[in-house]
Design an enzyme around this catalytic site. Structure first.
Site, PDB file in Angstrom:
ATOM      1  N   GLU A 196       0.839  -1.203   0.000  1.00 54.81           N
ATOM      2  CA  GLU A 196       0.000   0.000   0.000  1.00 54.81           C
ATOM      3  C   GLU A 196       0.879   1.261   0.000  1.00 54.81           C
ATOM      4  O   GLU A 196       0.732   2.150   0.839  1.00 54.81           O
ATOM      5  CB  GLU A 196      -0.985  -0.012   1.171  1.00 54.81           C
ATOM      6  CG  GLU A 196      -2.259   0.732   0.817  1.00 54.81           C
ATOM      7  CD  GLU A 196      -3.386   0.570   1.843  1.00 54.81           C
ATOM      8  OE1 GLU A 196      -4.390   1.289   1.684  1.00 54.81           O
ATOM      9  OE2 GLU A 196      -3.280  -0.262   2.762  1.00 54.81           O
ATOM     10  N   ASP A 234       0.446  -7.917   3.373  1.00 51.26           N
ATOM     11  CA  ASP A 234      -0.875  -7.739   3.947  1.00 51.26           C
ATOM     12  C   ASP A 234      -1.809  -8.659   3.180  1.00 51.26           C
ATOM     13  O   ASP A 234      -2.142  -8.402   2.022  1.00 51.26           O
ATOM     14  CB  ASP A 234      -1.292  -6.266   3.818  1.00 51.26           C
ATOM     15  CG  ASP A 234      -2.710  -6.012   4.291  1.00 51.26           C
ATOM     16  OD1 ASP A 234      -3.374  -6.967   4.724  1.00 51.26           O
ATOM     17  OD2 ASP A 234      -3.153  -4.851   4.204  1.00 51.26           O
ATOM     18  N   ASN A 261      -4.889  -9.458   4.170  1.00 45.77           N
ATOM     19  CA  ASN A 261      -6.289  -9.064   4.394  1.00 45.77           C
ATOM     20  C   ASN A 261      -7.172 -10.240   4.796  1.00 45.77           C
ATOM     21  O   ASN A 261      -8.362 -10.280   4.472  1.00 45.77           O
ATOM     22  CB  ASN A 261      -6.854  -8.336   3.164  1.00 45.77           C
ATOM     23  CG  ASN A 261      -6.663  -6.827   3.266  1.00 45.77           C
ATOM     24  OD1 ASN A 261      -7.006  -6.213   4.271  1.00 45.77           O
ATOM     25  ND2 ASN A 261      -6.093  -6.228   2.236  1.00 45.77           N
TER      26      ASN A 261
END
Length: 264
Positions: free
Chosen positions: A36, A153, A155
């Site tokens: 990100e 990540d 999620n």
């Protein structure tokens, strides 16, 4: 020791304002896998591209202010590859791979499905593509002996001990039965190892890596463990120490650092 950090920056510009470069200098990871990044190539400053002591590599999303992954490496990679060869997801800047002599590091940012059914369906398509890509890595390991660490990540919180409010999140993206079953498949059938859990099989409150900005989630440690280092068995067995760093905050995620007894 090889010191590997995974960190979702939630925007590289914000992380730099929160003194990420000073932390890199003092904490001194050998490799940082970032997710990100949320920046366009022309907006990366020289300091963001290559902080002192590191060479940066990035796979940025075509969409402005969205997604993007990268590395900071203190040893040169032999080769860096972007994407998975997937027309749907490669433009989102979700995967980057760096090859060294005997191992490869991957930074991956798996989609979130929290915005609704359309993105949740896209998340499931990504998991299917990513699974095939991971199987190809495992085949490469069998053929060449190369080991892999996939930082990122994901999620997904895999087990009930991986988030504070598991009962209330069973119908929410990130803790859906289908997502958790997919993680189990990765770790049980496909042969990958959850390195943090191999070192800390029972931790709960200490394991969280992400906290919502809503309410008092950080203050009350109402967190989720959604950042992982998933590795092939050889290098996973070389892991000696794992830490979720919480003394400073650069993001709504905390850095996950694992030290491997490994020489490149």
């Amino acid at each position: 020791m090889l010191k590997v950090t995974s960190l979702n920056l939630n925007g590289i510009r914000a992380a730099f304002r929160k003194e990420l470069p000073a932390w890199l200098k003092s904490y001194a990871p050998d490799m940082v896998a970032m997710q990100e990044v949320r920046i366009q190539d022309q907006d990366l400053t020289a300091a963001m591209r290559h902080p002192e002591g590191y060479t940066g590599h990035f796979n940025l999303a075509e969409r402005k202010g969205y997604s993007g992954v990268g590395f900071y490496l203190n040893s040169p990679a032999e080769k860096v590859c972007e994407g998975m060869g997937c027309d749907e997801f490669d433009p989102e800047g979700r995967v980057i791979r760096a090859d060294f002599s005997n191992m490869s590091l991957v930074s991956a940012y798996l989609p979130s499905g929290t915005s609704g059914d359309i993105r949740q369906d896209a998340k499931y398509r990504f998991l299917e593509t990513f699974e095939a890509w991971m199987n190809a890595l495992m085949k490469e390991r069998t053929e060449t002996g190369r080991e892999f660490i996939i930082c990122g990540d994901w999620n997904i919180a895999h087990q009930e001990i991986d988030l504070k409010n598991w009962r209330g999140n069973q119908k929410n993206s990130g803790f859906l039965p289908e997502e958790r079953a997919w993680m189990t498949k990765v770790l049980s059938e496909m042969g990958w190892v959850d390195v943090y859990r191999s070192l800390h099989p029972d931790t709960t409150a200490e394991c969280y890596t992400w906290w919502s900005n809503r309410g008092q989630a950080w203050a009350n440690n109402v967190g989720w463990r959604i950042d992982y280092q998933i590795a092939t068995p050889g290098i996973a067995a070389a892991a000696r120490h794992a830490e979720v760093y919480k003394a400073e905050r650069f993001s709504d995620h905390a850095p996950l650092t694992i030290q491997y007894e490994w020489t490149l």
